[in-house]
Design a protein around this motif. Structure first.
Motif, PDB file in Angstrom:
ATOM      1  N   PHE A 157       0.735  -1.213  -0.272  1.00 45.78           N
ATOM      2  CA  PHE A 157       0.018   0.106   0.209  1.00 45.78           C
ATOM      3  C   PHE A 157       0.852   1.217  -0.020  1.00 45.78           C
ATOM      4  CE2 PHE A 157      -2.733  -3.133   1.763  1.00 45.78           C
ATOM      5  CZ  PHE A 157      -4.089  -3.194   0.791  1.00 45.78           C
ATOM      6  N   VAL A 158       0.337   2.307  -0.810  1.00 43.77           N
ATOM      7  CA  VAL A 158       1.430   3.460  -0.900  1.00 43.77           C
ATOM      8  C   VAL A 158       1.612   4.056   0.283  1.00 43.77           C
ATOM      9  CG1 VAL A 158       1.982   5.499  -2.087  1.00 43.77           C
ATOM     10  CG2 VAL A 158       0.974   3.438  -3.519  1.00 43.77           C
ATOM     11  N   GLY A 159       0.593   4.531   0.749  1.00 45.56           N
ATOM     12  CA  GLY A 159       0.468   5.396   1.796  1.00 45.56           C
ATOM     13  C   GLY A 159       1.222   4.756   3.180  1.00 45.56           C
ATOM     14  N   PRO A 160       1.409   3.714   3.496  1.00 46.64           N
ATOM     15  CA  PRO A 160       2.239   2.926   4.436  1.00 46.64           C
ATOM     16  C   PRO A 160       3.789   3.118   4.327  1.00 46.64           C
ATOM     17  CG  PRO A 160       0.453   1.606   4.577  1.00 46.64           C
ATOM     18  CD  PRO A 160       0.405   2.699   3.421  1.00 46.64           C
ATOM     19  N   MET A 161       3.940   2.681   2.859  1.00 46.23           N
ATOM     20  CA  MET A 161       5.273   2.884   2.555  1.00 46.23           C
ATOM     21  C   MET A 161       5.914   4.356   2.601  1.00 46.23           C
ATOM     22  SD  MET A 161       6.095   0.510  -0.947  1.00 46.23           S
ATOM     23  CE  MET A 161       4.616   1.350  -1.971  1.00 46.23           C
ATOM     24  N   LEU A 162       5.022   5.433   2.292  1.00 44.68           N
ATOM     25  CA  LEU A 162       5.376   6.643   2.366  1.00 44.68           C
ATOM     26  C   LEU A 162       5.653   7.297   3.763  1.00 44.68           C
ATOM     27  CD1 LEU A 162       3.650   8.603  -0.429  1.00 44.68           C
ATOM     28  CD2 LEU A 162       5.732   7.099  -0.511  1.00 44.68           C
ATOM     29  N   ASP A 163       4.681   6.843   4.700  1.00 40.11           N
ATOM     30  CA  ASP A 163       4.895   7.023   6.166  1.00 40.11           C
ATOM     31  C   ASP A 163       6.197   6.405   6.571  1.00 40.11           C
ATOM     32  OD1 ASP A 163       2.579   7.972   6.154  1.00 40.11           O
ATOM     33  OD2 ASP A 163       1.242   6.322   7.056  1.00 40.11           O
ATOM     34  N   GLU A 164       6.654   5.261   6.165  1.00 36.96           N
ATOM     35  CA  GLU A 164       7.780   4.576   6.637  1.00 36.96           C
ATOM     36  C   GLU A 164       8.993   5.328   6.225  1.00 36.96           C
ATOM     37  OE1 GLU A 164      10.058   0.133   6.115  1.00 36.96           O
ATOM     38  OE2 GLU A 164       7.869   0.521   5.755  1.00 36.96           O
ATOM     39  N   LEU A 165       9.023   6.108   5.163  1.00 36.23           N
ATOM     40  CA  LEU A 165      10.120   6.657   4.620  1.00 36.23           C
ATOM     41  C   LEU A 165       9.983   8.127   5.355  1.00 36.23           C
ATOM     42  CD1 LEU A 165       9.687   5.830   0.833  1.00 36.23           C
ATOM     43  CD2 LEU A 165      11.368   5.076   2.453  1.00 36.23           C
ATOM     44  N   GLY A 166       8.967   8.379   6.039  1.00 36.66           N
ATOM     45  CA  GLY A 166       9.074   9.804   6.453  1.00 36.66           C
ATOM     46  C   GLY A 166       8.658  10.844   5.777  1.00 36.66           C
ATOM     47  N   LEU A 167       7.844  10.362   4.485  1.00 33.68           N
ATOM     48  CA  LEU A 167       7.575  11.555   3.645  1.00 33.68           C
ATOM     49  C   LEU A 167       6.159  12.108   3.913  1.00 33.68           C
ATOM     50  CD1 LEU A 167       8.831   9.855   0.453  1.00 33.68           C
ATOM     51  CD2 LEU A 167       9.592  11.451   1.455  1.00 33.68           C
ATOM     52  N   LYS A 168       5.370  11.885   4.973  1.00 33.05           N
ATOM     53  CA  LYS A 168       4.049  12.617   5.241  1.00 33.05           C
ATOM     54  C   LYS A 168       4.335  13.892   5.826  1.00 33.05           C
ATOM     55  CE  LYS A 168       0.863  10.619   7.384  1.00 33.05           C
ATOM     56  NZ  LYS A 168      -0.234   9.506   8.142  1.00 33.05           N
ATOM     57  N   GLY A 169       3.853  14.930   4.742  1.00 32.18           N
ATOM     58  CA  GLY A 169       4.043  16.203   5.291  1.00 32.18           C
ATOM     59  C   GLY A 169       5.301  16.820   4.283  1.00 32.18           C
ATOM     60  N   PHE A 170       5.898  15.847   3.501  1.00 35.20           N
ATOM     61  CA  PHE A 170       7.117  16.383   2.618  1.00 35.20           C
ATOM     62  C   PHE A 170       6.334  17.408   1.565  1.00 35.20           C
ATOM     63  CE2 PHE A 170       9.179  16.280  -1.525  1.00 35.20           C
ATOM     64  CZ  PHE A 170      10.560  16.579  -1.070  1.00 35.20           C
ATOM     65  N   THR A 171       6.986  18.631   1.559  1.00 36.35           N
ATOM     66  CA  THR A 171       6.531  19.702   0.692  1.00 36.35           C
ATOM     67  C   THR A 171       7.319  20.294  -0.301  1.00 36.35           C
ATOM     68  OG1 THR A 171       4.996  20.378   2.772  1.00 36.35           O
ATOM     69  CG2 THR A 171       5.484  21.917   0.833  1.00 36.35           C
ATOM     70  N   ILE A 172       7.048  20.692  -1.570  1.00 30.90           N
ATOM     71  CA  ILE A 172       7.748  21.274  -2.517  1.00 30.90           C
ATOM     72  C   ILE A 172       6.933  22.429  -3.018  1.00 30.90           C
ATOM     73  CG2 ILE A 172       9.026  21.272  -4.820  1.00 30.90           C
ATOM     74  CD1 ILE A 172       9.734  18.569  -4.278  1.00 30.90           C
ATOM     75  N   GLY A 173       7.175  23.732  -2.812  1.00 32.83           N
ATOM     76  CA  GLY A 173       6.387  24.855  -3.177  1.00 32.83           C
ATOM     77  C   GLY A 173       5.258  24.896  -2.422  1.00 32.83           C
TER      78      GLY A 173
END
Length: 285
Positions: free
Chosen positions: A220-236
């Motif tokens: 599942f994409v969401g849990p993978m990104l959570d594991e990578l610490g990407l929640k809240g990652f922002t560009i512009g």
């Protein structure tokens, strides 16, 4: 048919990206659509603007828009079939079904999409997919400019995919949905519960276009990104949602390039750590 020059698309894409096109056509009938494509095939087709990323601030070309137009919905009660033109919302399809005690399309309720877009991407949720209810489709084939029809089994449906996504020389005009008789109260209950589940999990408070990536097998994409610490990652002005990492939201006047830059960063990180090539579910224009 309505035609506009230098048309502002900000309210015609669900990310609310500021973008304009040289000219926008809003056809009202199948005849309008066929006539336009007989005059030129150089159109960008835009449905409801959901599941779409406008990557440029200005398009020096013409857009053909199905949004609030070409949207008739009809019902054949004797056969339990609803027909809808490509610009109709699938919300209206689900509500029409409910009013006539027809079940099978409850999962469409509150999914933001036009009928054409839903068929192209085999739109659905865990409760169901377009391929489960679609009877047939009417479309304009740009290769020979003939209007044709195909039944469900001929449309190459896969997870978030169909022949129309692979062959962009075919323009959906109308779809027919085969439903069954049900109980209106039960239908409404399923619709309301489905909507409540989505609203509890999805970042509806910011402009977005739904799930960004297709779900890879076994993950599942969401849990993978959570594991990578990407929640809240922002560009512009584009941010990976703090509520659900599978979504990118426009928190501060995001550009199409901001959104694509976030996508590129996510794909790179997921490939590095999980050795998975994420596939973008959204259409990039």
């Amino acid at each position: 048919m309505r035609v506009y020059n230098n048309f502002d698309l900000v309210n015609y894409n669900s990310y609310r990206v500021n973008s304009k096109c040289k000219k926008a056509y809003f056809p009202e009938s199948e005849e309008d659509v066929v006539a336009l494509y007989k005059s030129t095939k150089d159109f960008v087709l835009l449905g409801s603007g959901h599941n779409t990323i406008l990557s440029k601030p200005y398009y020096n070309t013409s857009f053909l828009v199905f949004n609030g137009n070409f949207n008739a919905v009809a019902i054949n009660e004797s056969e339990n079939v609803i027909s809808a033109e490509a610009g109709a919302s699938i919300l209206e399809v689900s509500e029409t079904a409910e009013k006539h005690n027809l079940t099978g399309v409850e999962f469409y309720y509150d999914i933001p999409s036009s009928v054409g877009g839903a068929v192209v991407m085999n739109a659905g949720t865990k409760e169901g997919e377009t391929k489960n209810i679609l009877k047939k489709v009417r479309y304009l084939d740009l290769t020979d400019m003939l209007v044709k029809e195909k039944v469900n089994e001929e449309l190459g449906f896969e997870y978030r995919n169909s022949m129309f996504q692979k062959q962009n020389d075919k323009i959906i005009l109308k779809a027919w949905f085969q439903l069954t008789q049900g109980n209106r109260l039960e239908i409404r209950k399923i619709m309301d519960e489905s909507k409540a589940r989505r609203w509890s999990k999805q970042p509806r408070e910011y402009p977005n276009s739904g799930s960004v990536f297709k779900r890879p097998p076994g993950k599942f994409v969401g849990p993978m990104l959570d594991e990578l610490g990407l929640k809240g990652f922002t560009i512009g002005g584009a941010q990976i949602s703090k509520k659900h990492s599978g979504f990118i939201v426009n928190v501060d006047n995001a550009t199409g390039n901001d959104i694509l830059s976030v996508i590129d960063h996510v794909k790179t990180k997921v490939k590095e750590v999980f050795n998975i090539d994420l596939e973008v579910e959204q259409r990039i224009i």
